[in-house]
Each structure stands twice: as structure tokens, then as C-alpha cells.
Design a protein around this motif. Structure first.
Motif, PDB file in Angstrom:
ATOM      1  N   HIS A 245       0.832  -1.200   0.000  1.00 45.73           N
ATOM      2  CA  HIS A 245       0.000   0.000   0.000  1.00 45.73           C
ATOM      3  C   HIS A 245       0.873   1.259   0.000  1.00 45.73           C
ATOM      4  O   HIS A 245       1.913   1.294   0.646  1.00 45.73           O
ATOM      5  N   THR A 246       0.412   2.271  -0.712  1.00 45.08           N
ATOM      6  CA  THR A 246       1.178   3.523  -0.740  1.00 45.08           C
ATOM      7  C   THR A 246       0.416   4.691  -0.139  1.00 45.08           C
ATOM      8  O   THR A 246       1.001   5.658   0.313  1.00 45.08           O
ATOM      9  N   GLY A 247      -0.915   4.619  -0.195  1.00 45.10           N
ATOM     10  CA  GLY A 247      -1.702   5.709   0.385  1.00 45.10           C
ATOM     11  C   GLY A 247      -1.932   6.868  -0.568  1.00 45.10           C
ATOM     12  O   GLY A 247      -2.074   8.024  -0.117  1.00 45.10           O
ATOM     13  N   PHE A 248      -1.930   6.579  -1.865  1.00 42.77           N
ATOM     14  CA  PHE A 248      -2.274   7.616  -2.844  1.00 42.77           C
ATOM     15  C   PHE A 248      -3.457   7.150  -3.677  1.00 42.77           C
ATOM     16  O   PHE A 248      -3.733   5.961  -3.760  1.00 42.77           O
ATOM     17  N   GLU A 249      -4.115   8.086  -4.299  1.00 42.75           N
ATOM     18  CA  GLU A 249      -5.180   7.706  -5.221  1.00 42.75           C
ATOM     19  C   GLU A 249      -4.534   7.065  -6.455  1.00 42.75           C
ATOM     20  O   GLU A 249      -3.489   7.539  -6.922  1.00 42.75           O
ATOM     21  N   GLY A 250      -5.145   6.002  -6.942  1.00 37.79           N
ATOM     22  CA  GLY A 250      -4.572   5.294  -8.081  1.00 37.79           C
ATOM     23  C   GLY A 250      -5.634   4.981  -9.121  1.00 37.79           C
ATOM     24  O   GLY A 250      -6.834   5.134  -8.880  1.00 37.79           O
ATOM     25  N   GLU A 251      -5.162   4.510 -10.272  1.00 36.83           N
ATOM     26  CA  GLU A 251      -6.086   4.288 -11.382  1.00 36.83           C
ATOM     27  C   GLU A 251      -6.976   3.063 -11.169  1.00 36.83           C
ATOM     28  O   GLU A 251      -8.148   3.050 -11.572  1.00 36.83           O
ATOM     29  N   SER A 252      -6.419   2.028 -10.527  1.00 35.98           N
ATOM     30  CA  SER A 252      -7.166   0.763 -10.449  1.00 35.98           C
ATOM     31  C   SER A 252      -8.522   0.947  -9.748  1.00 35.98           C
ATOM     32  O   SER A 252      -9.506   0.302 -10.102  1.00 35.98           O
ATOM     33  N   GLN A 253      -8.585   1.838  -8.771  1.00 35.16           N
ATOM     34  CA  GLN A 253      -9.866   2.062  -8.080  1.00 35.16           C
ATOM     35  C   GLN A 253     -10.904   2.686  -9.028  1.00 35.16           C
ATOM     36  O   GLN A 253     -12.097   2.384  -8.948  1.00 35.16           O
ATOM     37  N   VAL A 254     -10.424   3.548  -9.917  1.00 30.77           N
ATOM     38  CA  VAL A 254     -11.341   4.203 -10.862  1.00 30.77           C
ATOM     39  C   VAL A 254     -11.934   3.151 -11.800  1.00 30.77           C
ATOM     40  O   VAL A 254     -13.130   3.141 -12.086  1.00 30.77           O
ATOM     41  N   ARG A 255     -11.067   2.229 -12.236  1.00 30.54           N
ATOM     42  CA  ARG A 255     -11.531   1.188 -13.167  1.00 30.54           C
ATOM     43  C   ARG A 255     -12.532   0.255 -12.470  1.00 30.54           C
ATOM     44  O   ARG A 255     -13.520  -0.152 -13.076  1.00 30.54           O
ATOM     45  N   LEU A 256     -12.262  -0.088 -11.234  1.00 34.80           N
ATOM     46  CA  LEU A 256     -13.207  -0.962 -10.519  1.00 34.80           C
ATOM     47  C   LEU A 256     -14.535  -0.224 -10.301  1.00 34.80           C
ATOM     48  O   LEU A 256     -15.616  -0.793 -10.498  1.00 34.80           O
TER      49      LEU A 256
ATOM     50  N   SER B  21      -7.536  -6.679  -8.228  1.00 32.70           N
ATOM     51  CA  SER B  21      -8.026  -8.034  -8.045  1.00 32.70           C
ATOM     52  C   SER B  21      -9.549  -8.081  -8.174  1.00 32.70           C
ATOM     53  O   SER B  21     -10.114  -8.966  -8.830  1.00 32.70           O
ATOM     54  N   GLY B  22     -10.211  -7.116  -7.556  1.00 30.63           N
ATOM     55  CA  GLY B  22     -11.664  -7.035  -7.665  1.00 30.63           C
ATOM     56  C   GLY B  22     -12.087  -6.821  -9.106  1.00 30.63           C
ATOM     57  O   GLY B  22     -13.043  -7.432  -9.588  1.00 30.63           O
ATOM     58  N   TYR B  23     -11.330  -5.995  -9.794  1.00 31.37           N
ATOM     59  CA  TYR B  23     -11.654  -5.716 -11.202  1.00 31.37           C
ATOM     60  C   TYR B  23     -11.568  -7.000 -12.031  1.00 31.37           C
ATOM     61  O   TYR B  23     -12.466  -7.320 -12.808  1.00 31.37           O
ATOM     62  N   VAL B  24     -10.477  -7.731 -11.835  1.00 33.31           N
ATOM     63  CA  VAL B  24     -10.267  -8.954 -12.630  1.00 33.31           C
ATOM     64  C   VAL B  24     -11.367  -9.975 -12.330  1.00 33.31           C
ATOM     65  O   VAL B  24     -11.914 -10.615 -13.227  1.00 33.31           O
ATOM     66  N   MET B  25     -11.694 -10.098 -11.070  1.00 32.78           N
ATOM     67  CA  MET B  25     -12.746 -11.050 -10.663  1.00 32.78           C
ATOM     68  C   MET B  25     -14.090 -10.674 -11.296  1.00 32.78           C
ATOM     69  O   MET B  25     -14.751 -11.501 -11.918  1.00 32.78           O
ATOM     70  N   LEU B  26     -14.473  -9.428 -11.142  1.00 37.33           N
ATOM     71  CA  LEU B  26     -15.779  -9.014 -11.679  1.00 37.33           C
ATOM     72  C   LEU B  26     -15.800  -9.093 -13.202  1.00 37.33           C
ATOM     73  O   LEU B  26     -16.778  -9.539 -13.804  1.00 37.33           O
ATOM     74  N   LYS B  27     -14.700  -8.681 -13.816  1.00 40.52           N
ATOM     75  CA  LYS B  27     -14.632  -8.721 -15.286  1.00 40.52           C
ATOM     76  C   LYS B  27     -14.808 -10.155 -15.770  1.00 40.52           C
ATOM     77  O   LYS B  27     -15.511 -10.412 -16.743  1.00 40.52           O
TER      78      LYS B  27
ATOM     79  N   GLY C 251     -12.197  -9.554  -5.007  1.00 39.97           N
ATOM     80  CA  GLY C 251     -11.483 -10.713  -5.557  1.00 39.97           C
ATOM     81  C   GLY C 251     -10.698 -11.449  -4.483  1.00 39.97           C
ATOM     82  O   GLY C 251      -9.587 -11.907  -4.733  1.00 39.97           O
ATOM     83  N   GLY C 252     -11.257 -11.543  -3.286  1.00 44.62           N
ATOM     84  CA  GLY C 252     -10.567 -12.261  -2.211  1.00 44.62           C
ATOM     85  C   GLY C 252      -9.758 -11.352  -1.303  1.00 44.62           C
ATOM     86  O   GLY C 252      -8.961 -11.828  -0.491  1.00 44.62           O
ATOM     87  N   HIS C 253      -9.928 -10.054  -1.439  1.00 45.02           N
ATOM     88  CA  HIS C 253      -9.216  -9.103  -0.576  1.00 45.02           C
ATOM     89  C   HIS C 253     -10.202  -8.248   0.216  1.00 45.02           C
ATOM     90  O   HIS C 253     -11.405  -8.238  -0.069  1.00 45.02           O
ATOM     91  N   ALA C 254      -9.630  -7.471   1.149  1.00 43.36           N
ATOM     92  CA  ALA C 254     -10.457  -6.660   2.037  1.00 43.36           C
ATOM     93  C   ALA C 254     -10.955  -5.411   1.312  1.00 43.36           C
ATOM     94  O   ALA C 254     -10.347  -4.345   1.389  1.00 43.36           O
ATOM     95  N   VAL C 255     -12.059  -5.577   0.604  1.00 43.18           N
ATOM     96  CA  VAL C 255     -12.673  -4.447  -0.104  1.00 43.18           C
ATOM     97  C   VAL C 255     -14.170  -4.471   0.157  1.00 43.18           C
ATOM     98  O   VAL C 255     -14.813  -5.515   0.070  1.00 43.18           O
ATOM     99  N   SER C 256     -14.710  -3.336   0.487  1.00 40.70           N
ATOM    100  CA  SER C 256     -16.165  -3.191   0.505  1.00 40.70           C
ATOM    101  C   SER C 256     -16.463  -1.810  -0.058  1.00 40.70           C
ATOM    102  O   SER C 256     -15.543  -1.024  -0.313  1.00 40.70           O
ATOM    103  N   ALA C 257     -17.738  -1.526  -0.238  1.00 39.26           N
ATOM    104  CA  ALA C 257     -18.071  -0.252  -0.872  1.00 39.26           C
ATOM    105  C   ALA C 257     -19.421   0.246  -0.409  1.00 39.26           C
ATOM    106  O   ALA C 257     -20.322  -0.538  -0.105  1.00 39.26           O
ATOM    107  N   VAL C 258     -19.530   1.571  -0.356  1.00 41.54           N
ATOM    108  CA  VAL C 258     -20.823   2.224  -0.168  1.00 41.54           C
ATOM    109  C   VAL C 258     -21.152   2.876  -1.501  1.00 41.54           C
ATOM    110  O   VAL C 258     -20.345   3.648  -2.033  1.00 41.54           O
ATOM    111  N   GLU C 259     -22.297   2.530  -2.036  1.00 41.51           N
ATOM    112  CA  GLU C 259     -22.698   3.041  -3.345  1.00 41.51           C
ATOM    113  C   GLU C 259     -24.086   3.643  -3.164  1.00 41.51           C
ATOM    114  O   GLU C 259     -24.878   3.180  -2.335  1.00 41.51           O
TER     115      GLU C 259
END
Ligand code: PLP
Length: 476
Positions: free
Chosen positions: A113-124, A341-347, A300-308
Motif C-alpha cells: 500500500h502507498t496511500g495515494f489515489e490510483g487508477e485501479s480504483q477508478v476502473r473498478l 483483483s476485484g476488477y479482474v474477478m468481476l470482469k 477478488g478475495g481481498h479486504a474491499v467493501s463499498a458504499v454506493e
């Protein structure tokens, strides 16, 4: 055929004790290394582990590796697993499609983890939002379901300026203090009581519990208290409460009443999101909630959740409370590898939706029907919840219940009231009986993944049949 309904009244405690002793002896014999490690864990960890549901009696096996439908323990036992990462691993454990991705991903970006905004979150985010198809919604990622549902509640309270929360008896939304009511699954006093110390009394009083799929009761509640309610949080398909699909009427009533009384409708889709169809279950019901929560397989098997949800609510616009809800995120929010990982799983799920979802549903159907038949062959009545209904075409979830009386399974009370269903037989005895047959279940069943092929399902049914024979011999 032995009538289970009648004979269970005569089931003697000492009979089950004899069976449990026999099963535990078999389990201990095959898991000595796990026992040793559990003793070490008990010295330093609370109750010897990190999650109470994993710490079953007499002690949990400790995993060494996992792939596809299997989890292998330290002693080399390979269990067919229906827990699958708390239902996150819809492709099975460590699926090839994700492994390949990690090898590609690591050297390029680094995996920590780096703690910056990144592209992968936008794609997911784009991927998820494209499937939900709402024009005025947005999403924010966090790291656990409990945090997501807690934020959803706080946003609702800020918007409405009210404190009241309405939830379902047996509706598990994570260990957030707002929602730890109505989840006392093994308690004898039903789903009305508080389930944890440490919840401020005012918060407890503000949280109300209603019965799943009971439209009349929901209407009565809103008529009496609707103007004090900030939100109604409900799973479109009850999870740990019993794997029961909401009726169309119930969710439509939920939408109509929350709108009428100015409350926020929250769908907790942390289990259901993308498991039943390439979207939220809300799309099948045709009911648009104000806020949804997602988790489990979106990482995709990692600690991710979302409020939408509706952008205005999530961005704090039009809030009646004087200050905004703190909806800020946390240190590990949107870890780039987790997002990818979430992106790949959902895709993968979306690209193969035409085969994935019918297959998950067919596997669920086969397991439920054949497990019931296996018990019936021994004269034991078992009822598998997890079936779809006129809205949900099918499901990969199954929970085996042992009814004490003839009754419908429409709400969590029908599953968890020990007077209606033999909860101990399901939770404790079936669990250990199946472990001795190399099958791991939670709440009598679990979540079938795409890695569970026909051979795995055959072996699973054989294991239930062996358990049924033991039950008949020892208990009835
Ligand atoms: C429907 C639902 N909501 C929320 C949660 C809480 O998620 P977490 O365990 O990530 O806090 C769960 C967990 O099982 C769940 O099933």
C-alpha cells in the motif's frame, strides 16, 4: 419412514453426546497439528483466533493451502470447502485468473500500500457502476462490510436528521454498534435483544428490528414510527439469517414506505452483489435503493467493501443534520492490488455471465435437492434454504435446516428459533460430522463456487448421506 417431527421430541441429550464424542475423537485423530497450533494460538490470541465463526468446537483446523474447491490443513487433510473466504471466493480458492494477474501486477506497481489515489480504483468503480446503471449514483471503497454499513447508516442519519434505524431480525451487517441488534442467532430470546455490550443505550433504543418478508408488520411499523426512522437496512436475500430470498412485495413495500416517510432505503448486497447475476440483486427486483453496500467478492478475495448510492446523499448534500457524516475512508482504503483483483474477478464474471450464473444456480439446485434426499432416505426431514423465487432465478447458497414442526422458511426466526428448527443439530453436530468426511460447511452449508464441479458435488452429497446414516443410528 421415521417421522422426524415426532421422533425429535424424544431425542435424548445423552444420545447426541455419544455421537459428538465419537465424531470429535475422529476429528482429533486426523488433526493433531491443528490442535497443537490452536493451543499456541490460545496463549496469545483472543479465544485462539481472529473471527469467532471460525473457532468452532472442539477446535478449528488450521489451513496450509487452498485451491479451487479445496482447503488443506496442516495435517494434510483436504476438505471440500463451502465457506470459501466467508463467501467471497465465487471462483473458488486462489483461482488461476487472479494468480496470473498478481504475477503481472507485482513487478509493475509493487504490491504494498502507498496511500495515494490510483487508477485501479477508478476502473473498478467504473465497472461496478456500469452494471448498476444509475445516472446519479457514486461509490466509495472501504475495507470491511461493517464499515460500509456503518457509513451507510451515518449518511442516512445526516441526511434525515433522525436517529432511528430499522433492520431485519437475523440481518447481519457486520460488527458495527448501530446494527448489533437482532443478530443473537443462538439465543433463546429471539431477535429483539441487544447482542453486544458497549453499545450506547440511546443507540440501542434507536435501532428497531422487524421480520423479513412480513409486509403487514413493516406497514404497521412505519405507520407508528416512520417519521423517526433515518433508514431501513435490508438484504435482498437474507444471508446468515437463513439464505432466504425477499419476496417482491416485501422489497417494493420497503421502497414505497421509506419514500413515503422520508427514510433512506439501504440494500446490503455484501453477499448478494454479483453472486446471483452480473449486478446487484436490486436489478432483478427492479427496486432502486438510495444506498447499497457491497463487499466479499468485489475485492477478488481481498479486504474491499463499498458504499454506493445517490451521489447527493454520499456527498452530504441536503443533509438536515447540522454537521456532515464523517465518510472519509481509512488507511487501507482502495489498496491498488485489491482494486485490481476485484476488477479482474468481476470482469471475469461479467465476460462469462452467460455460463457462470446458470451454472452456479444449477449447482445450488443439485446440492439442495440431493442433500434433502440423502436425509429423507434415512427418514430424516431436512429443509435446505437458499432457493430462488419468482424474482431470483436460482442461487449458489444452501443452508441445511432440521425442522421440528412443519413450517415455512420465510424469515430468520423460522431458521434460528430452536423450537422450530434443531439449531444444535445443524450448527454443531452436522458441522463435525461433515468434517470427518472431509467437507467443511458453516451453518449446515455454504456457498458453492465455480470450482465445485460435478465430482465435488457428488462427494459432498455422499458426505451428507454418511452424516444422515450416523444421525439415524445415534439420534433417532
Ligand atoms: C450481508 C452482510 N453485511 C455485512 C457484513 C459484514 O462484513 P465484514 O465481515 O466485512 O465486516 C457481512 C459479513 O458476513 C454480511 O454477510
Amino acid at each position: 419412514m421415521i417421522s422426524f417431527y415426532n421422533s425429535v421430541k424424544n431425542m435424548k441429550i445423552d444420545k447426541s453426546a455419544k455421537l459428538i464424542a465419537r465424531l470429535e475423537a475422529r476429528y482429533r485423530k486426523k488433526t493433531p497439528k491443528s490442535l497443537r497450533l490452536f493451543r499456541e494460538a490460545q496463549k496469545v490470541m483472543v479465544r485462539g483466533g481472529s473471527h469467532s465463526i471460525r473457532l468452532f468446537s472442539p477446535y478449528p483446523f488450521f489451513m496450509a493451502t487452498a485451491d479451487g474447491p479445496y482447503v488443506r490443513d496442516l495435517d494434510g487433510n483436504a476438505y471440500l470447502d463451502y465457506w470459501q473466504g466467508h463467501y467471497a471466493n465465487v471462483l473458488g480458492h486462489n483461482p488461476k485468473v487472479l494468480e496470473k494477474e498478481f504475477r503481472r501486477f507485482d513487478p509493475e506497481h509493487g504490491s504494498l500500500h502507498t496511500g495515494f489515489e490510483g487508477e485501479s480504483q477508478v476502473r473498478l468503480a467504473e465497472l461496478i457502476m456500469s452494471r448498476l446503471g444509475y445516472r446519479d449514483h457514486k461509490i466509495r471503497f472501504t475495507t470491511s462490510g461493517a464499515l460500509a454499513t456503518m457509513s451507510a447508516v451515518m449518511l442516512s442519519q445526516a441526511l434525515t436528521g433522525r436517529e432511528g434505524i430499522l433492520k431485519i431480525g437475523g440481518g447481519w451487517h457486520g460488527a458495527s454498534p448501530y446494527l448489533l441488534k437482532g443478530v443473537n442467532f443462538r439465543g433463546s430470546e429471539g431477535f429483539g435483544a441487544a447482542d453486544s455490550a458497549g453499545i450506547p443505550p440511546a443507540m440501542l433504543r434507536a435501532t428497531h428490528v422487524t421480520r423479513f418478508n412480513d409486509v403487514d408488520r413493516l406497514e404497521r411499523f412505519f405507520k407508528k414510527s416512520g417519521d423517526k426512522i433515518a433508514c431501513f437496512i435490508v438484504e435482498p436475500f437474507l444471508g446468515v439469517g437463513g439464505f432466504i430470498a425477499a419476496t417482491r412485495d416485501f422489497l417494493q413495500a420497503a421502497r414505497r414506505l421509506t419514500e413515503k416517510y422520508g427514510a433512506v432505503l439501504i440494500f446490503d448486497e455484501i453477499i448478494t452483489g454479483f453472486r446471483f447475476c452480473p449486478s446487484g440483486l436490486q436489478k432483478l427486483y427492479g427496486v432502486e435503493p438510495d444506498i447499497s453496500t457491497f463487499g466479499k467478492l468485489i475485492g477478488g478475495g481481498h479486504a474491499v467493501s463499498a458504499v454506493e448510492g445517490k451521489a447527493a446523499i454520499l456527498e452530504g448534500k441536503g443533509a438536515k443534520s447540522k454537521i456532515k457524516a464523517k465518510f472519509e475512508g481509512g488507511t487501507f482504503s482502495s489498496h491498488p492490488q485489491y482494486m485490481r483483483s476485484g476488477y479482474v474477478m468481476l470482469k471475469y464474471l461479467f465476460d462469462h455471465a452467460g455460463t457462470v450464473y446458470p451454472r452456479l444456480a444449477a449447482s445450488g439446485d443439485a446440492v439442495r435437492t440431493r442433500v434433502e434426499a440423502a436425509f429423507r432416505a434415512e427418514g430424516i426431514e431436512a429443509h435446505c434454504t437458499g432457493r430462488g423465487n419468482d424474482v431470483v432465478p436460482g442461487s449458489s447458497l444452501f443452508m441445511v435446516n432440521f425442522p421440528r414442526t412443519e413450517h415455512a422458511y420465510a424469515a430468520a426466526e423460522d431458521v434460528w428459533d430452536p423450537a422450530l428448527s434443531d439449531v444444535r443439530l445443524k450448527e454443531d453436530i452436522l458441522k463435525i460430522a461433515l468434517l470427518t468426511e472431509d467437507v467443511n460447511v458453516v451453518h449446515g452449508g455454504g456457498a458453492i463456487s465455480l470450482a465445485h464441479d460435478a465430482a465435488a458435488i457428488d462427494r459432498t452429497v455422499d458426505a451428507y448421506a454418511a452424516a444422515a446414516r450416523l444421525f439415524k443410528k445415534y439420534l433417532f
